[in-house]
Enzyme design. Structure first.
Site, PDB file in Angstrom:
ATOM      1  N   ASP A 191       0.822  -1.200   0.000  1.00 29.22           N
ATOM      2  CA  ASP A 191       0.000   0.000   0.000  1.00 29.22           C
ATOM      3  C   ASP A 191       0.863   1.259   0.000  1.00 29.22           C
ATOM      4  OD1 ASP A 191      -2.326  -1.532   0.133  1.00 29.22           O
ATOM      5  OD2 ASP A 191      -2.401  -1.471   2.323  1.00 29.22           O
ATOM      6  N   TYR A 202       6.853  -9.810   6.710  1.00 33.89           N
ATOM      7  CA  TYR A 202       6.889  -8.373   6.955  1.00 33.89           C
ATOM      8  C   TYR A 202       7.450  -8.094   8.349  1.00 33.89           C
ATOM      9  CZ  TYR A 202       3.824  -7.237   2.972  1.00 33.89           C
ATOM     10  OH  TYR A 202       3.291  -7.070   1.715  1.00 33.89           O
TER      11      TYR A 202
END
Length: 284
Positions: free
Chosen positions: A62, A123
């Protein structure tokens, strides 16, 4: 859908990194600066091509999210690769802005698909709870949380979240997309020197906003506003809870994408395309 490359083309794997601060995410958008758009524009320019060669990426990040270990693939005509291959990496580096770098460009193994062949994505989310705030030199990659955080409580909550679940309560739903994921790792550690807390979040795949929603729930546990059982209760309820906040993107970095052995790439891609259901769930 087959992962066979069209005759006369070669599939290339790209390993890359970027600072997400000034990008509107990975996916190209009209009138906005994106990572995909930046790389495709540079590729078209350095190969002197009239057309754009579309990239496929392992994980669509994003706006504001960073990547250290992103992977993509692109199919080029064989003659274009033969003409530019040994100079392509250097020329791309000279054409792109310094907030995105490609580390490696090489022909991919048969059956490779950057998105569907991936086994997992890992992540890291970094948070600082120091009273004085974040080190100014790290402010673009670390979130400041203005309340003290209990790492043990956050790890107790995390232990209840791993495994295969429907993460609808932690995802922004997309039409026709499943929210069933296998969360393989979710854990927190605090660095003794800097005081920075780092969450490791690893799954076979992630749905939209999933990582940042999981982090938001964990922070509420860590600062004492919610009990350690609460994130798992939200997960079990299966609906978005207004108490779960999606944290800001700048603390999030895609660290690594893993793939199976070359001979298993095509099978993994086919498996990943299957629509998943949980055991005992009805069909249709």
């Amino acid at each position: 859908m087959s992962d066979e490359v069209e005759p006369g083309s070669v599939r290339l794997r790209l390993d890359l990194a970027y600072d997400g601060k000034d990008f509107s995410g990975w996916a190209k958008q009209t009138g906005r600066r994106t990572v995909q758009g930046e790389i495709e524009d540079a590729l078209r320019t350095v190969t002197r091509s009239a057309r754009t060669y579309d990239l496929t990426v392992a994980g669509r990040t994003d706006a504001g999210v960073h990547a250290r270990g992103q992977v993509a693939h692109v199919d080029l005509p064989v003659e274009v690769w033969e003409e530019h291959g040994d100079k392509l990496l250097r020329r791309m580096a000279g054409r792109m802005a310094p907030d995105v770098r490609i580390w490696r460009i090489a022909p991919a193994a048969d059956g490779f698909n950057a998105r569907f062949s991936a086994l997992w994505r890992r992540y890291a989310y970094r948070v600082c709870d120091r009273t004085g705030g974040v080190d100014p030199l790290l402010r673009g990659h670390v979130l400041w949380h203005d309340r003290p955080l209990d790492v043990d409580a956050m790890n107790r909550a995390a232990a209840r979240m791993t495994g295969e679940h429907d993460f609808a309560a932690y995802c922004k739903k997309r039409e026709g997309a499943t929210t069933i994921r296998t969360l393989q790792k979710l854990s927190w550690v605090r660095d003794g020197a800097s005081g920075i807390l780092t969450a490791t979040v690893q799954a076979d795949a992630f749905c939209h906003n999933m990582v940042r929603a999981l982090i938001g729930a964990a922070l509420f546990v860590g600062d004492g506003r919610r009990p350690a059982e609460w994130p798992a209760q939200v997960l079990a309820a299966g609906v978005r809870d207004p108490g779960v906040h999606v944290v800001r993107p700048h603390g999030l970095t895609l660290e690594e994408v893993a793939y199976p052995a070359d001979e298993l790439l095509a099978d993994r891609a086919a498996q990943a395309r299957n629509v998943r259901t949980l055991p005992g769930a009805g069909c249709c």
